[in-house]
Design an enzyme around this catalytic site. Structure first.
Site, PDB file in Angstrom:
ATOM      1  N   THR A 188       0.885  -1.213  -0.087  1.00  0.00           N
ATOM      2  CA  THR A 188      -0.084   0.047   0.130  1.00  0.00           C
ATOM      3  C   THR A 188       0.813   1.267  -0.136  1.00  0.00           C
ATOM      4  OG1 THR A 188       0.008   0.059   2.208  1.00  0.00           O
ATOM      5  CG2 THR A 188      -1.631  -1.174   1.320  1.00  0.00           C
ATOM      6  N   GLU A 335      -6.687  -3.241   0.306  1.00  0.00           N
ATOM      7  CA  GLU A 335      -6.781  -4.213   1.187  1.00  0.00           C
ATOM      8  C   GLU A 335      -8.029  -4.974   1.042  1.00  0.00           C
ATOM      9  OE1 GLU A 335      -4.489  -1.070   3.642  1.00  0.00           O
ATOM     10  OE2 GLU A 335      -6.056  -1.103   2.008  1.00  0.00           O
ATOM     11  N   LYS A 445     -12.486  19.619  10.463  1.00  0.00           N
ATOM     12  CA  LYS A 445     -13.184  19.826  11.655  1.00  0.00           C
ATOM     13  C   LYS A 445     -13.116  21.269  11.858  1.00  0.00           C
ATOM     14  CE  LYS A 445     -11.956  15.014  13.103  1.00  0.00           C
ATOM     15  NZ  LYS A 445     -11.077  15.085  11.884  1.00  0.00           N
ATOM     16  N   TRP A 450     -18.245  18.963  10.882  1.00  0.00           N
ATOM     17  CA  TRP A 450     -17.427  18.391  10.039  1.00  0.00           C
ATOM     18  C   TRP A 450     -17.831  18.939   8.472  1.00  0.00           C
ATOM     19  CZ3 TRP A 450     -18.175  12.569  11.580  1.00  0.00           C
ATOM     20  CH2 TRP A 450     -17.621  12.463  12.753  1.00  0.00           C
TER      21      TRP A 450
END
Length: 547
Positions: A188, A335, A445, A450
């Protein structure tokens, strides 16, 4: 575990292991004369593909590769890479597809961590291997791929690929073995620490292939990939098996076009000349193909394109759709092998005007069969499927990596509570459609609220003068964080922060954007930083554009 009734098989009954070699059977059976094409350099049939895979297996065994050994591959997208996708795992070895766009230090780390024994390397990467040779702890030899006359090298090369294949026996008996044997390994491209090794078994790859084959052929509303299509990957084969589609295409026996090194004009030419109908790529490459010289003058109608890897903005999707590309989105990660979700359109959706279809096409889509997907809060409880309630996306499926190679603690964190944690924040609407709002680490944030950087990027992208955009959160003494937008303007267009704010005011007025979410900090740049696989590098942006 409950007690169930199990009947022992009859004496002599064959226990059919799910091995990658099974995926070769139908393609050569039904389409033996179909073509495999390598850019403008080579073309051959499925019958030849089968023979070359057997020759390669004999070359590998002669080179000393044993079951369980790891073989590294450094190549552009080619017929050779396709042959390695099959031959290496089919002899019981593990194929490590090396990300050639990583730094030399990262490549050294991944090759040592994987314990690569034999390296199959394109001439373009010989200087890199020569640089690292003394630091590769387990490598015993190299086989080189040459598209032209081979050049001199100091590496202990066993031979040139084509010459070795030509001298090898054309028959190889591939054995049966445990379907849970490792087949592939890659790393990754995380933004912190060393790359992590993600691995998949034969069983997982076969199940992913069969499921992806069925999903693409019977996609909601219209099929994406069937026996009459022509496939060309535009996601590197070193990255999540090119989304697993080479296995699907080979099982179907369809024409496959491998473009070599990605160059936008060449990609468009191959689309036109080889009559490609299906591809997949990241938004960055889609934009490059639309903007290149060949892309501007070529009719792109009939090109079915699945976009993934990072969020597709509404502005870019609208541009591609207007040029005739049929846009879809897929969702997954390294993954997950990778496919978890895919755009699903009803007949009613397809009857809508194109501009009304675009917002539906850029969602992450609906979970495909055999995928269990939940949206959970910080306590692990499911949130409402109302299209608004946010939480982390967690998943289960039979093809998800079971951990990180030699990293048990990180693997345990990935699978905390028995569900794979994606690190993505999303919501699900009443139709069951997943919307990814942001990476947890990228959500902004501010003042206790958010802001989705992905949503802001999509709104900004709809300005006709915006070529591309990236939004990140940067530290703010009063509010904690504030959104910062990096904007690349369309060639010949000049924008300023005021004109961008005026564009966003329409979304404030219709209630789709809060007034306090309009970026107060905008920087106009020539280029947006990307990772090795073409994603926006938000970590680097935060580091280099701090207020």
């Amino acid at each position: 575990m409950i007690n169930t009734r199990v009947i022992a098989p009859a004496p002599g009954a064959y226990s059919y292991p799910l091995l990658i070699k099974r995926l070769l059977l139908s393609g050569v059976r039904y389409q033996p004369g179909q073509e495999i094409v390598y850019a403008d350099k080579l073309r051959y049939t499925y019958t030849t593909l089968m023979e070359r895979i057997q020759r390669l297996a004999n070359v590998l065994v002669e080179a000393g590769v044993k079951p369980g050994d790891t073989v590294a591959l450094l190549d552009w997208d080619s017929h050779r890479a396709l042959e390695c996708f099959f031959a290496v795992p089919m002899i019981g070895a593990v194929l490590h597809t090396v990300n050639v766009r990583l730094s030399a230090e990262q490549i050294r780390y991944t090759m040592n961590h994987a314990e690569d024994r034999l390296v199959l390397v394109h001439d373009d990467f010989l200087p890199l291997m020569e640089q690292l040779q003394g630091e590769l702890q387990t490598v015993e030899g190299f086989i080189r791929f040459s598209d032209a006359e081979p050049c001199a090298t100091e590496l202990p090369v066993l031979g040139e690929y084509e010459a070795l294949l030509a001298a090898a026996d054309s028959q190889h008996e591939f054995p049966d073995f445990d379907e849970n044997s490792l087949a592939t390994l890659f790393y990754t491209t995380g933004t912190t620490g060393n790359p992590k090794g993600v691995y998949f078994t034969h069983r997982q790859l076969v199940l992913h292939t069969l499921n992806e084959l069925g999903t693409l052929a019977a996609c909601g509303g219209e099929p994406l990939l069937r026996s009459g299509d022509v496939y060309m990957p535009i996601t590197p084969m070193f990255h999540v098996h090119a989304w697993g589609v080479p296995y699907v295409a080979t099982a179907l026996g369809i024409k496959q076009v491998y473009p070599g090194r990605y160059e936008p004009n060449q990609l468009v030419r191959l689309f036109r000349e080889e009559q490609v109908t299906f591809s997949h790529c990241v938004p960055t490459l889609l934009q490059m193909m639309l903007d290149c010289e060949e892309g501007r003058k070529t009719e792109l109608d009939g090109w079915k394109m699945v976009i993934g890897g990072s969020a597709l903005t509404q502005g870019l999707a609208a541009r591609a759709s207007a040029r005739g590309i049929q846009i879809y989105c897929g969702y997954g990660m390294s993954e997950t092998c990778p496919l978890l979700c895919l755009t699903s359109l009803s007949r009613e959706d397809l009857a809508l005007p194109l501009e009304q279809q675009v917002p539906l096409r850029i969602n992450a889509g609906v979970p495909i069969p055999l995928v269990d997907l939940r949206i959970v809060d910080e306590q692990g409880h499911d949130v409402a499927h109302d299209g608004e309630s946010l939480g982390e996306v967690v998943v289960r499926a039979p093809w998800l990596t079971q951990g990180y190679l030699k990293e048990p603690e990180q693997g345990a964190a990935l699978w905390a509570g028995g569900w794979m944690h994606t690190g993505d924040m999303g919501c699900i609407n009443h139709r069951g459609v997943l919307q990814i709002r942001d990476r947890i680490k990228d959500v902004i944030k501010t003042g206790g609220e958010w802001i989705s950087s992905v949503a802001l990027e999509s709104l900004i992208s709809q300005h006709p003068g915006v070529d591309s955009v990236a939004v990140v959160g940067v530290a703010d003494a009063q509010w904690g964080e504030q959104p910062l937008a990096l904007v690349v303007c369309v060639a010949g267009v000049q924008l300023d922060q005021k004109s961008l704010a005026q564009h966003l005011q329409q979304f404030v007025d219709n209630g789709s954007l809060n007034k306090w979410a309009v970026p107060r900090h905008v920087r106009f740049v020539d280029e947006i930083p990307k990772t090795s696989v073409g994603k926006i590098n938000k970590k680097l942006i935060r580091e280099t554009h701090a207020l």
